[in-house]
Design a protein around this motif. Structure first.
Motif, PDB file in Angstrom:
ATOM      1  N   VAL A 138      -0.600  -4.348 -10.498  1.00 49.91           N
ATOM      2  CA  VAL A 138      -0.925  -3.939  -9.130  1.00 49.91           C
ATOM      3  C   VAL A 138      -1.446  -5.115  -8.297  1.00 49.91           C
ATOM      4  CG1 VAL A 138      -2.405  -2.457  -7.719  1.00 49.91           C
ATOM      5  CG2 VAL A 138      -1.229  -1.518  -9.702  1.00 49.91           C
ATOM      6  N   PRO A 139      -2.434  -5.893  -8.772  1.00 45.16           N
ATOM      7  CA  PRO A 139      -2.862  -7.046  -7.974  1.00 45.16           C
ATOM      8  C   PRO A 139      -1.763  -8.097  -7.821  1.00 45.16           C
ATOM      9  CG  PRO A 139      -4.463  -6.610  -9.705  1.00 45.16           C
ATOM     10  CD  PRO A 139      -3.314  -5.710  -9.931  1.00 45.16           C
ATOM     11  N   ILE A 140      -0.914  -8.219  -8.843  1.00 47.94           N
ATOM     12  CA  ILE A 140       0.200  -9.169  -8.743  1.00 47.94           C
ATOM     13  C   ILE A 140       1.162  -8.719  -7.658  1.00 47.94           C
ATOM     14  CG2 ILE A 140       2.157 -10.170  -9.967  1.00 47.94           C
ATOM     15  CD1 ILE A 140       0.471  -9.938 -12.538  1.00 47.94           C
ATOM     16  N   LEU A 141       1.443  -7.414  -7.608  1.00 41.59           N
ATOM     17  CA  LEU A 141       2.320  -6.881  -6.565  1.00 41.59           C
ATOM     18  C   LEU A 141       1.720  -7.107  -5.182  1.00 41.59           C
ATOM     19  CD1 LEU A 141       4.790  -5.207  -5.622  1.00 41.59           C
ATOM     20  CD2 LEU A 141       3.319  -3.216  -5.811  1.00 41.59           C
ATOM     21  N   PHE A 201       1.984   6.386  -7.012  1.00 38.97           N
ATOM     22  CA  PHE A 201       0.917   7.234  -7.537  1.00 38.97           C
ATOM     23  C   PHE A 201       1.237   8.711  -7.332  1.00 38.97           C
ATOM     24  CE2 PHE A 201      -3.008   9.639  -6.769  1.00 38.97           C
ATOM     25  CZ  PHE A 201      -3.557   9.555  -8.036  1.00 38.97           C
ATOM     26  N   LEU A 202       1.702   9.059  -6.136  1.00 42.47           N
ATOM     27  CA  LEU A 202       1.975  10.464  -5.849  1.00 42.47           C
ATOM     28  C   LEU A 202       3.210  10.983  -6.572  1.00 42.47           C
ATOM     29  CD1 LEU A 202       1.180  10.517  -2.041  1.00 42.47           C
ATOM     30  CD2 LEU A 202      -0.203  11.460  -3.898  1.00 42.47           C
ATOM     31  N   ALA A 203       4.216  10.123  -6.760  1.00 44.17           N
ATOM     32  CA  ALA A 203       5.455  10.581  -7.372  1.00 44.17           C
ATOM     33  C   ALA A 203       5.378  10.601  -8.899  1.00 44.17           C
ATOM     34  CB  ALA A 203       6.610   9.694  -6.938  1.00 44.17           C
ATOM     35  N   THR A 204       4.784   9.566  -9.489  1.00 44.55           N
ATOM     36  CA  THR A 204       4.800   9.468 -10.947  1.00 44.55           C
ATOM     37  C   THR A 204       3.412   9.421 -11.559  1.00 44.55           C
ATOM     38  OG1 THR A 204       4.889   7.060 -10.906  1.00 44.55           O
ATOM     39  CG2 THR A 204       6.995   8.241 -10.887  1.00 44.55           C
ATOM     40  N   ASP A 205       2.376   9.593 -10.776  1.00 44.05           N
ATOM     41  CA  ASP A 205       0.995   9.525 -11.229  1.00 44.05           C
ATOM     42  C   ASP A 205       0.718   8.190 -11.932  1.00 44.05           C
ATOM     43  OD1 ASP A 205      -1.546  10.539 -11.319  1.00 44.05           O
ATOM     44  OD2 ASP A 205      -1.259  11.551 -13.233  1.00 44.05           O
ATOM     45  N   VAL A 208       0.835  -1.207   0.000  1.00 42.50           N
ATOM     46  CA  VAL A 208       0.000   0.000   0.000  1.00 42.50           C
ATOM     47  C   VAL A 208       0.865   1.250   0.000  1.00 42.50           C
ATOM     48  CG1 VAL A 208      -1.631   1.324   1.420  1.00 42.50           C
ATOM     49  CG2 VAL A 208      -2.017  -1.100   1.006  1.00 42.50           C
ATOM     50  N   LEU A 209       1.931   1.259   0.805  1.00 43.75           N
ATOM     51  CA  LEU A 209       2.837   2.407   0.811  1.00 43.75           C
ATOM     52  C   LEU A 209       3.530   2.566  -0.537  1.00 43.75           C
ATOM     53  CD1 LEU A 209       4.487   2.147   4.345  1.00 43.75           C
ATOM     54  CD2 LEU A 209       3.021   3.972   3.492  1.00 43.75           C
ATOM     55  N   LEU A 210       3.947   1.470  -1.134  1.00 48.14           N
ATOM     56  CA  LEU A 210       4.611   1.521  -2.424  1.00 48.14           C
ATOM     57  C   LEU A 210       3.672   2.052  -3.504  1.00 48.14           C
ATOM     58  CD1 LEU A 210       7.279   0.726  -3.872  1.00 48.14           C
ATOM     59  CD2 LEU A 210       6.116  -1.380  -4.484  1.00 48.14           C
TER      60      LEU A 210
END
Length: 134
Positions: A106-109, A95-99, A88-90
């Motif tokens: 994402v689900p795989i991560l 999202f905030l750094a590179t939009d 969640v932090l990643l």
């Protein structure tokens, strides 16, 4: 008490926070290794995604190990919590750094981070230094 704890007056009481710290350290090491590998001819950015998942999996497994070893109980729970918070932090930072948007990775991560953290937690709780009496 550790030398750094005495100097800075810092002490981490939360097992999950300790695991997240160690996950961040192993993520930084893995990112450095991948950066060095990118300079060579054997790896390019187009086929790097599996290696990124390996780095994230190892980082959450190490963090789950540390958090479960520190807690001494419920290894899979603390490892899973570490992996979930890590993911969640990643995702929030990306999202905030590179939009960065939602994609199939994402689900795989989330799956890789949670399962690797739980596995590391199961190993870490059994590697605890406490002696078990019968």
């Amino acid at each position: 008490m550790s030398t750094l704890s005495r100097i800075f007056g810092l002490r981490n009481a939360s097992p999950v926070a300790s695991g997240l710290y160690w996950s961040g350290i192993w993520l930084a090491i893995g990112a450095l290794i991948l950066s060095v590998l990118l300079t060579g001819p054997s790896l390019n950015e187009s086929n790097m995604l599996p290696w990124v998942f390996v780095v994230h999996g190892f980082a959450t497994m190490a963090g789950g190990f540390v958090s479960a070893k520190k807690s001494g109980r419920k290894g899979w729970y603390f490892g899973f919590a570490n992996g979930l918070l890590y993911a969640v932090l990643l995702l929030a930072v990306s999202f905030l750094a590179t939009d960065a948007g939602w994609s199939s990775s994402v689900p795989i991560l989330l799956l890789v981070a949670c399962l690797a953290g739980a596995l590391g937690g199961m190993i870490g709780v059994n590697a605890g230094s406490g002696t078990k009496s019968r």
